[in-house]
Write a protein that holds these residues in place. Structure first.
Motif, PDB file in Angstrom:
ATOM      1  N   GLN A 344       0.830  -1.215   0.000  1.00 32.24           N
ATOM      2  CA  GLN A 344       0.000   0.000   0.000  1.00 32.24           C
ATOM      3  C   GLN A 344       0.862   1.263   0.000  1.00 32.24           C
ATOM      4  OE1 GLN A 344      -0.274  -2.643   2.057  1.00 32.24           O
ATOM      5  NE2 GLN A 344      -2.307  -2.741   3.039  1.00 32.24           N
ATOM      6  N   TYR A 347       2.373   1.676  -3.361  1.00 33.79           N
ATOM      7  CA  TYR A 347       1.339   2.148  -4.295  1.00 33.79           C
ATOM      8  C   TYR A 347       1.120   3.656  -4.166  1.00 33.79           C
ATOM      9  CZ  TYR A 347      -3.074   2.399  -6.858  1.00 33.79           C
ATOM     10  OH  TYR A 347      -4.056   2.723  -7.763  1.00 33.79           O
ATOM     11  N   SER A 363      -4.769   0.503 -11.573  1.00 32.02           N
ATOM     12  CA  SER A 363      -5.579   0.013 -10.461  1.00 32.02           C
ATOM     13  C   SER A 363      -4.686  -0.742  -9.487  1.00 32.02           C
ATOM     14  CB  SER A 363      -6.673  -0.930 -10.964  1.00 32.02           C
ATOM     15  OG  SER A 363      -6.094  -2.119 -11.482  1.00 32.02           O
ATOM     16  N   ASP A 364      -5.142  -0.882  -8.253  1.00 32.21           N
ATOM     17  CA  ASP A 364      -4.360  -1.596  -7.248  1.00 32.21           C
ATOM     18  C   ASP A 364      -4.097  -3.036  -7.684  1.00 32.21           C
ATOM     19  OD1 ASP A 364      -3.261  -1.700  -4.431  1.00 32.21           O
ATOM     20  OD2 ASP A 364      -4.723  -3.326  -4.341  1.00 32.21           O
ATOM     21  N   ARG A 368      -0.388  -4.728  -8.306  1.00 30.97           N
ATOM     22  CA  ARG A 368       0.104  -5.940  -7.653  1.00 30.97           C
ATOM     23  C   ARG A 368       0.589  -6.956  -8.677  1.00 30.97           C
ATOM     24  NH1 ARG A 368      -2.149  -7.451  -2.200  1.00 30.97           N
ATOM     25  NH2 ARG A 368      -2.703  -5.485  -1.189  1.00 30.97           N
TER      26      ARG A 368
END
Length: 430
Positions: A344, A347, A363-364, A368
Protein backbone atom coordinates in the motif's frame (compact mmCIF):
# COMPACT_ATOMS: atom_id res chain seq x y z
CA UNK A 1 33.93 12.25 -46.78
CA UNK A 2 33.66 9.15 -48.94
CA UNK A 3 36.61 7.10 -50.22
CA UNK A 4 37.58 7.65 -53.86
CA UNK A 5 35.50 5.68 -56.34
CA UNK A 6 36.90 2.27 -57.19
CA UNK A 7 39.13 1.98 -54.11
CA UNK A 8 36.59 0.11 -52.00
CA UNK A 9 38.26 1.36 -48.80
CA UNK A 10 39.68 4.44 -47.16
CA UNK A 11 42.95 5.57 -48.70
CA UNK A 12 45.73 5.76 -46.03
CA UNK A 13 47.27 8.76 -47.78
CA UNK A 14 44.03 10.73 -47.56
CA UNK A 15 42.74 9.58 -44.16
CA UNK A 16 45.62 9.91 -41.71
CA UNK A 17 43.88 12.30 -39.32
CA UNK A 18 44.20 12.36 -35.54
CA UNK A 19 41.32 9.94 -35.13
CA UNK A 20 43.14 7.23 -37.04
CA UNK A 21 46.30 7.83 -35.00
CA UNK A 22 44.31 7.44 -31.78
CA UNK A 23 42.74 4.21 -33.02
CA UNK A 24 46.14 2.81 -34.04
CA UNK A 25 47.58 3.71 -30.65
CA UNK A 26 44.79 1.84 -28.88
CA UNK A 27 44.87 -1.22 -31.15
CA UNK A 28 48.66 -1.56 -30.90
CA UNK A 29 48.75 -1.10 -27.13
CA UNK A 30 50.02 -4.11 -25.16
CA UNK A 31 47.52 -5.64 -22.71
CA UNK A 32 49.47 -5.76 -19.45
CA UNK A 33 46.44 -6.87 -17.41
CA UNK A 34 44.85 -9.88 -19.15
CA UNK A 35 46.61 -13.06 -20.27
CA UNK A 36 43.51 -15.00 -21.36
CA UNK A 37 40.38 -12.89 -21.10
CA UNK A 38 38.18 -15.67 -22.49
CA UNK A 39 38.36 -17.42 -19.11
CA UNK A 40 36.22 -14.59 -17.72
CA UNK A 41 33.53 -14.65 -20.40
CA UNK A 42 30.05 -15.44 -19.08
CA UNK A 43 29.51 -18.08 -21.79
CA UNK A 44 32.85 -19.80 -21.21
CA UNK A 45 32.47 -23.49 -20.26
CA UNK A 46 35.53 -24.32 -18.14
CA UNK A 47 37.27 -27.68 -18.11
CA UNK A 48 36.17 -30.17 -15.45
CA UNK A 49 38.98 -29.30 -13.05
CA UNK A 50 37.85 -25.67 -12.99
CA UNK A 51 34.26 -26.49 -11.95
CA UNK A 52 34.05 -25.82 -8.21
CA UNK A 53 31.54 -26.76 -5.55
CA UNK A 54 29.23 -28.77 -7.79
CA UNK A 55 30.52 -32.34 -7.45
CA UNK A 56 27.26 -33.63 -5.96
CA UNK A 57 25.17 -31.96 -8.66
CA UNK A 58 27.43 -33.32 -11.43
CA UNK A 59 27.17 -36.80 -9.92
CA UNK A 60 23.37 -36.66 -9.64
CA UNK A 61 22.86 -35.35 -13.18
CA UNK A 62 25.31 -37.91 -14.59
CA UNK A 63 23.34 -40.67 -12.87
CA UNK A 64 20.17 -39.50 -14.62
CA UNK A 65 21.93 -39.48 -18.01
CA UNK A 66 23.92 -42.68 -17.41
CA UNK A 67 21.81 -44.87 -19.71
CA UNK A 68 22.50 -42.54 -22.65
CA UNK A 69 26.09 -43.74 -23.02
CA UNK A 70 24.76 -47.27 -23.60
CA UNK A 71 22.35 -46.05 -26.26
CA UNK A 72 19.24 -46.09 -24.05
CA UNK A 73 16.82 -43.33 -22.99
CA UNK A 74 18.20 -40.84 -20.47
CA UNK A 75 15.92 -39.40 -17.80
CA UNK A 76 14.38 -35.97 -18.27
CA UNK A 77 15.65 -33.54 -15.65
CA UNK A 78 14.54 -30.14 -14.40
CA UNK A 79 17.35 -28.12 -12.80
CA UNK A 80 16.37 -25.07 -10.79
CA UNK A 81 18.13 -22.53 -8.59
CA UNK A 82 19.10 -18.88 -8.40
CA UNK A 83 21.01 -17.13 -11.18
CA UNK A 84 24.74 -17.83 -11.16
CA UNK A 85 24.61 -21.13 -9.23
CA UNK A 86 26.17 -23.23 -12.01
CA UNK A 87 23.02 -24.80 -13.46
CA UNK A 88 23.78 -24.18 -17.14
CA UNK A 89 27.48 -24.91 -16.62
CA UNK A 90 26.80 -28.34 -15.12
CA UNK A 91 24.12 -29.16 -17.72
CA UNK A 92 26.54 -28.38 -20.56
CA UNK A 93 29.45 -30.19 -18.91
CA UNK A 94 27.59 -33.41 -18.12
CA UNK A 95 25.77 -33.62 -21.46
CA UNK A 96 28.98 -33.12 -23.47
CA UNK A 97 30.77 -35.62 -21.21
CA UNK A 98 28.08 -38.19 -22.01
CA UNK A 99 28.56 -37.48 -25.70
CA UNK A 100 32.31 -37.97 -25.47
CA UNK A 101 32.08 -41.14 -23.36
CA UNK A 102 29.43 -42.95 -25.43
CA UNK A 103 30.07 -46.66 -25.84
CA UNK A 104 31.38 -47.92 -29.18
CA UNK A 105 28.66 -47.84 -31.81
CA UNK A 106 26.49 -45.35 -29.85
CA UNK A 107 26.04 -41.90 -31.38
CA UNK A 108 24.97 -39.15 -28.95
CA UNK A 109 24.08 -35.62 -30.04
CA UNK A 110 23.75 -32.58 -27.78
CA UNK A 111 22.10 -29.22 -28.38
CA UNK A 112 21.73 -26.09 -26.26
CA UNK A 113 18.80 -23.69 -26.60
CA UNK A 114 18.62 -20.30 -24.86
CA UNK A 115 14.85 -19.97 -24.39
CA UNK A 116 15.11 -16.29 -23.51
CA UNK A 117 16.04 -15.80 -27.19
CA UNK A 118 14.32 -18.74 -28.90
CA UNK A 119 11.17 -18.42 -26.83
CA UNK A 120 8.57 -19.67 -29.30
CA UNK A 121 8.07 -23.28 -30.35
CA UNK A 122 8.95 -22.51 -33.98
CA UNK A 123 12.15 -20.63 -33.10
CA UNK A 124 13.30 -23.35 -30.72
CA UNK A 125 12.58 -26.31 -33.01
CA UNK A 126 14.23 -24.50 -35.94
CA UNK A 127 17.38 -23.97 -33.85
CA UNK A 128 17.37 -27.57 -32.63
CA UNK A 129 17.03 -28.97 -36.13
CA UNK A 130 19.94 -26.84 -37.38
CA UNK A 131 22.17 -27.66 -34.39
CA UNK A 132 21.70 -31.40 -34.79
CA UNK A 133 21.87 -31.39 -38.59
CA UNK A 134 24.95 -32.25 -40.64
CA UNK A 135 23.63 -31.49 -44.13
CA UNK A 136 26.54 -33.15 -45.92
CA UNK A 137 25.55 -36.43 -44.23
CA UNK A 138 21.77 -36.10 -44.07
CA UNK A 139 21.02 -34.20 -47.29
CA UNK A 140 18.37 -32.39 -45.23
CA UNK A 141 18.03 -28.62 -45.62
CA UNK A 142 16.98 -26.69 -42.50
CA UNK A 143 16.64 -22.96 -43.21
CA UNK A 144 16.64 -20.61 -40.23
CA UNK A 145 13.17 -19.26 -41.09
CA UNK A 146 10.42 -19.75 -43.63
CA UNK A 147 9.05 -23.19 -42.75
CA UNK A 148 5.94 -24.16 -40.83
CA UNK A 149 6.49 -25.53 -37.32
CA UNK A 150 5.30 -28.99 -38.37
CA UNK A 151 7.84 -29.06 -41.22
CA UNK A 152 10.70 -28.18 -38.85
CA UNK A 153 9.66 -31.08 -36.63
CA UNK A 154 9.61 -33.49 -39.60
CA UNK A 155 13.10 -32.39 -40.64
CA UNK A 156 14.34 -32.72 -37.07
CA UNK A 157 13.00 -36.28 -36.80
CA UNK A 158 14.64 -37.15 -40.14
CA UNK A 159 18.00 -35.74 -38.97
CA UNK A 160 17.86 -37.63 -35.67
CA UNK A 161 17.01 -40.93 -37.35
CA UNK A 162 19.96 -40.61 -39.72
CA UNK A 163 22.60 -39.41 -37.27
CA UNK A 164 21.87 -40.36 -33.67
CA UNK A 165 20.89 -43.09 -31.26
CA UNK A 166 20.43 -40.63 -28.37
CA UNK A 167 20.15 -36.86 -28.15
CA UNK A 168 20.29 -34.62 -25.09
CA UNK A 169 18.58 -31.24 -25.33
CA UNK A 170 19.44 -28.49 -22.82
CA UNK A 171 16.68 -25.87 -22.58
CA UNK A 172 18.18 -22.96 -20.64
CA UNK A 173 15.79 -20.38 -19.14
CA UNK A 174 13.02 -22.89 -19.94
CA UNK A 175 10.49 -20.81 -18.02
CA UNK A 176 10.77 -18.15 -20.74
CA UNK A 177 9.13 -20.40 -23.36
CA UNK A 178 5.78 -19.09 -24.54
CA UNK A 179 4.16 -22.53 -24.25
CA UNK A 180 4.79 -26.10 -23.11
CA UNK A 181 4.33 -27.53 -26.62
CA UNK A 182 8.04 -28.11 -27.28
CA UNK A 183 8.45 -30.08 -24.05
CA UNK A 184 5.38 -32.15 -24.87
CA UNK A 185 6.52 -33.08 -28.36
CA UNK A 186 10.11 -33.83 -27.41
CA UNK A 187 9.07 -36.02 -24.49
CA UNK A 188 6.55 -37.97 -26.61
CA UNK A 189 8.60 -38.26 -29.81
CA UNK A 190 9.41 -41.92 -29.30
CA UNK A 191 5.95 -42.85 -28.07
CA UNK A 192 4.31 -41.30 -31.12
CA UNK A 193 6.76 -42.96 -33.51
CA UNK A 194 8.23 -39.73 -34.84
CA UNK A 195 11.82 -40.87 -34.31
CA UNK A 196 13.76 -43.93 -33.20
CA UNK A 197 16.32 -41.76 -31.42
CA UNK A 198 16.00 -41.54 -27.64
CA UNK A 199 15.54 -37.93 -26.46
CA UNK A 200 16.49 -36.61 -23.04
CA UNK A 201 15.61 -33.09 -21.95
CA UNK A 202 17.43 -31.00 -19.34
CA UNK A 203 15.23 -27.99 -18.56
CA UNK A 204 17.02 -25.22 -16.61
CA UNK A 205 15.08 -22.57 -14.71
CA UNK A 206 15.67 -19.89 -12.10
CA UNK A 207 12.13 -20.44 -10.81
CA UNK A 208 11.52 -23.19 -8.28
CA UNK A 209 7.79 -23.09 -8.91
CA UNK A 210 8.05 -23.32 -12.70
CA UNK A 211 7.77 -27.12 -12.78
CA UNK A 212 4.60 -26.95 -10.69
CA UNK A 213 2.96 -24.73 -13.29
CA UNK A 214 3.56 -27.08 -16.22
CA UNK A 215 0.56 -28.54 -18.00
CA UNK A 216 -0.47 -31.83 -16.35
CA UNK A 217 -0.15 -33.69 -19.65
CA UNK A 218 3.39 -32.38 -20.03
CA UNK A 219 4.29 -33.47 -16.49
CA UNK A 220 2.87 -36.92 -17.14
CA UNK A 221 4.78 -37.28 -20.41
CA UNK A 222 8.03 -35.72 -19.20
CA UNK A 223 8.11 -37.39 -15.76
CA UNK A 224 11.13 -35.29 -14.85
CA UNK A 225 13.61 -35.78 -12.04
CA UNK A 226 14.31 -32.53 -10.20
CA UNK A 227 17.69 -31.22 -9.16
CA UNK A 228 18.08 -28.11 -6.98
CA UNK A 229 21.20 -25.94 -6.98
CA UNK A 230 22.00 -23.94 -3.85
CA UNK A 231 23.86 -20.59 -3.98
CA UNK A 232 27.65 -20.66 -3.70
CA UNK A 233 29.16 -19.53 -0.41
CA UNK A 234 32.05 -17.07 -0.19
CA UNK A 235 34.66 -19.86 0.08
CA UNK A 236 33.39 -21.56 -3.09
CA UNK A 237 33.26 -18.24 -4.92
CA UNK A 238 36.88 -17.55 -3.99
CA UNK A 239 37.91 -20.97 -5.28
CA UNK A 240 36.00 -20.41 -8.53
CA UNK A 241 37.88 -17.18 -9.15
CA UNK A 242 41.22 -18.60 -8.03
CA UNK A 243 40.74 -21.23 -10.74
CA UNK A 244 40.52 -18.41 -13.26
CA UNK A 245 43.39 -16.32 -11.91
CA UNK A 246 45.40 -17.26 -14.99
CA UNK A 247 43.07 -15.03 -17.00
CA UNK A 248 45.39 -12.29 -15.71
CA UNK A 249 49.09 -11.71 -16.14
CA UNK A 250 51.28 -12.85 -13.23
CA UNK A 251 51.31 -10.48 -10.28
CA UNK A 252 48.55 -8.22 -11.64
CA UNK A 253 45.89 -9.08 -9.04
CA UNK A 254 46.48 -7.67 -5.58
CA UNK A 255 45.73 -10.16 -2.78
CA UNK A 256 42.49 -8.48 -1.67
CA UNK A 257 40.80 -8.50 -5.12
CA UNK A 258 39.47 -12.06 -5.27
CA UNK A 259 38.27 -12.14 -1.62
CA UNK A 260 36.43 -8.85 -2.13
CA UNK A 261 34.79 -10.03 -5.38
CA UNK A 262 33.71 -13.20 -3.56
CA UNK A 263 32.32 -11.25 -0.60
CA UNK A 264 30.26 -8.98 -2.87
CA UNK A 265 28.88 -11.92 -4.84
CA UNK A 266 28.10 -13.87 -1.65
CA UNK A 267 26.05 -10.90 -0.46
CA UNK A 268 24.22 -10.98 -3.80
CA UNK A 269 22.79 -14.49 -3.35
CA UNK A 270 25.96 -16.46 -4.14
CA UNK A 271 26.00 -15.55 -7.81
CA UNK A 272 29.21 -16.88 -9.40
CA UNK A 273 28.39 -15.19 -12.68
CA UNK A 274 28.29 -11.84 -10.89
CA UNK A 275 31.58 -12.60 -9.10
CA UNK A 276 33.35 -13.32 -12.39
CA UNK A 277 31.69 -10.31 -14.00
CA UNK A 278 33.00 -8.02 -11.25
CA UNK A 279 36.48 -9.53 -11.57
CA UNK A 280 36.49 -8.96 -15.34
CA UNK A 281 35.22 -5.38 -14.99
CA UNK A 282 37.91 -4.70 -12.37
CA UNK A 283 40.61 -5.74 -14.81
CA UNK A 284 39.10 -3.63 -17.58
CA UNK A 285 39.06 -0.58 -15.30
CA UNK A 286 42.72 -1.08 -14.39
CA UNK A 287 43.59 -1.42 -18.09
CA UNK A 288 41.67 1.71 -19.11
CA UNK A 289 43.26 3.69 -16.29
CA UNK A 290 46.75 2.39 -17.21
CA UNK A 291 47.26 1.04 -13.69
CA UNK A 292 49.86 -1.64 -13.11
CA UNK A 293 47.71 -3.69 -10.74
CA UNK A 294 44.05 -4.51 -10.13
CA UNK A 295 43.28 -3.32 -6.59
CA UNK A 296 40.36 -2.94 -4.17
CA UNK A 297 39.23 0.42 -5.56
CA UNK A 298 38.82 -1.13 -9.02
CA UNK A 299 36.64 -3.87 -7.54
CA UNK A 300 34.36 -1.43 -5.75
CA UNK A 301 33.94 0.68 -8.86
CA UNK A 302 33.47 -2.41 -11.03
CA UNK A 303 30.73 -3.76 -8.77
CA UNK A 304 28.73 -0.59 -9.25
CA UNK A 305 29.25 -0.62 -13.01
CA UNK A 306 28.36 -4.32 -13.27
CA UNK A 307 25.12 -3.74 -11.36
CA UNK A 308 24.25 -0.82 -13.61
CA UNK A 309 24.92 -2.83 -16.78
CA UNK A 310 22.90 -5.82 -15.58
CA UNK A 311 19.94 -3.77 -14.39
CA UNK A 312 19.94 -1.53 -17.45
CA UNK A 313 19.77 -4.58 -19.70
CA UNK A 314 17.09 -6.13 -17.51
CA UNK A 315 14.65 -3.21 -17.58
CA UNK A 316 15.48 -1.72 -20.98
CA UNK A 317 12.23 -2.96 -22.50
CA UNK A 318 10.06 -2.39 -19.42
CA UNK A 319 6.84 -0.39 -19.88
CA UNK A 320 6.92 3.01 -18.20
CA UNK A 321 4.29 1.91 -15.69
CA UNK A 322 6.61 -0.86 -14.47
CA UNK A 323 9.51 1.61 -14.32
CA UNK A 324 7.38 3.99 -12.23
CA UNK A 325 6.59 1.20 -9.76
CA UNK A 326 10.26 0.20 -9.47
CA UNK A 327 11.18 3.85 -9.02
CA UNK A 328 8.61 4.16 -6.23
CA UNK A 329 10.08 1.22 -4.32
CA UNK A 330 13.62 2.50 -4.96
CA UNK A 331 12.83 5.93 -3.55
CA UNK A 332 11.29 4.42 -0.44
CA UNK A 333 14.33 2.20 0.05
CA UNK A 334 16.78 5.05 -0.42
CA UNK A 335 14.96 7.37 2.00
CA UNK A 336 14.32 4.87 4.78
CA UNK A 337 16.37 2.77 7.16
CA UNK A 338 14.08 -0.15 6.29
CA UNK A 339 14.34 -2.23 3.15
CA UNK A 340 10.89 -3.85 3.09
CA UNK A 341 7.56 -2.08 2.63
CA UNK A 342 3.86 -2.85 2.52
CA UNK A 343 2.51 -2.71 -1.01
CA UNK A 344 0.00 0.00 0.00
CA UNK A 345 2.86 2.37 0.82
CA UNK A 346 4.62 1.58 -2.45
CA UNK A 347 1.34 2.15 -4.30
CA UNK A 348 0.97 5.62 -2.73
CA UNK A 349 4.52 6.50 -3.74
CA UNK A 350 3.82 5.18 -7.24
CA UNK A 351 0.68 7.35 -7.59
CA UNK A 352 2.71 10.38 -6.47
CA UNK A 353 5.22 9.69 -9.25
CA UNK A 354 2.46 9.09 -11.80
CA UNK A 355 0.91 12.45 -10.91
CA UNK A 356 4.24 14.26 -11.18
CA UNK A 357 4.89 12.95 -14.71
CA UNK A 358 1.25 13.22 -15.83
CA UNK A 359 0.75 9.46 -16.22
CA UNK A 360 -2.47 7.58 -15.50
CA UNK A 361 -2.30 5.47 -12.34
CA UNK A 362 -2.98 1.76 -12.57
CA UNK A 363 -5.58 0.01 -10.46
CA UNK A 364 -4.36 -1.60 -7.25
CA UNK A 365 -4.91 -5.04 -8.78
CA UNK A 366 -2.82 -4.31 -11.87
CA UNK A 367 -0.18 -2.69 -9.63
CA UNK A 368 0.10 -5.94 -7.65
CA UNK A 369 0.35 -7.94 -10.87
CA UNK A 370 3.36 -5.86 -11.93
CA UNK A 371 4.98 -6.34 -8.53
CA UNK A 372 4.69 -10.09 -9.02
CA UNK A 373 6.14 -9.80 -12.53
CA UNK A 374 9.17 -7.97 -11.13
CA UNK A 375 9.56 -10.67 -8.49
CA UNK A 376 9.55 -13.27 -11.27
CA UNK A 377 12.47 -11.41 -12.86
CA UNK A 378 14.36 -11.39 -9.53
CA UNK A 379 14.34 -7.59 -9.37
CA UNK A 380 12.30 -7.50 -6.16
CA UNK A 381 11.16 -9.93 -3.47
CA UNK A 382 7.43 -10.17 -2.76
CA UNK A 383 5.79 -12.14 0.05
CA UNK A 384 2.48 -12.32 1.92
CA UNK A 385 1.77 -11.95 5.64
CA UNK A 386 -1.42 -13.51 6.96
CA UNK A 387 -3.14 -11.38 9.60
CA UNK A 388 -4.48 -14.31 11.59
CA UNK A 389 -8.08 -14.45 12.69
CA UNK A 390 -9.00 -11.29 10.84
CA UNK A 391 -8.45 -13.24 7.64
CA UNK A 392 -6.62 -10.39 5.94
CA UNK A 393 -3.32 -10.50 4.04
CA UNK A 394 -0.57 -7.90 3.79
CA UNK A 395 1.67 -7.91 0.74
CA UNK A 396 5.28 -6.87 1.34
CA UNK A 397 8.04 -6.15 -1.13
CA UNK A 398 11.76 -5.49 -1.04
CA UNK A 399 14.08 -4.18 -3.73
CA UNK A 400 16.93 -6.57 -4.50
CA UNK A 401 18.95 -4.02 -6.48
CA UNK A 402 20.81 -1.02 -5.08
CA UNK A 403 18.15 1.76 -4.96
CA UNK A 404 20.54 4.53 -6.05
CA UNK A 405 21.46 2.53 -9.16
CA UNK A 406 17.82 1.87 -9.98
CA UNK A 407 16.96 5.55 -9.65
CA UNK A 408 19.94 6.61 -11.77
CA UNK A 409 19.03 4.22 -14.60
CA UNK A 410 15.29 4.88 -14.63
CA UNK A 411 15.93 8.62 -14.45
CA UNK A 412 17.72 8.23 -17.78
CA UNK A 413 14.28 7.73 -19.36
CA UNK A 414 13.18 11.24 -20.47
CA UNK A 415 9.75 10.61 -18.94
CA UNK A 416 11.29 10.43 -15.45
CA UNK A 417 13.81 13.29 -15.69
CA UNK A 418 13.74 15.53 -12.65
CA UNK A 419 12.68 12.84 -10.19
CA UNK A 420 15.60 12.23 -7.86
CA UNK A 421 16.37 10.86 -4.45
CA UNK A 422 16.63 14.39 -3.14
CA UNK A 423 13.42 15.98 -4.32
CA UNK A 424 11.05 12.98 -4.26
CA UNK A 425 8.33 13.24 -1.64
CA UNK A 426 8.00 10.07 0.45
CA UNK A 427 4.47 9.27 1.66
CA UNK A 428 3.85 8.48 5.30
CA UNK A 429 3.25 4.89 6.35
CA UNK A 430 0.26 6.01 8.40
Amino acid sequence: MHPPEGTGSLSPSLYTDGGQDIAREIFEQEDHIFADKDLLNVDHVPSAERIVGRDDEIRKLAEELRSAVDGHSPENVIIYGKTGTGKSLVAKHVSTSAQGLAKEGVSIGTAYIDCSTDNTETQAISTLAREFNEPERTDVDVPETGLATAVYYKRLWAVLDILYDVVIVVLDEADMMASDDLLMKLSRAGETGNTDAHIGVIAVSNKVEWADDLNERVKSSLQPKELAFQPYDATQLREIMENRRDAFEDGVLSEDVIPLCAAFAAQDFGDARKAIDILRHSGQLAYRQSDEQVVESHVREARTEAEKDRFKELIEGHPQQAKAILLALSLLSANSEKDEFQSQLVYRQYTNIAEKIDMDSLSDRRFRDILKEQAFLDIIDVWKENLGRSGGINLYCRLIENPEIVVEIISGDPRFEGLSLVNAATPSEN
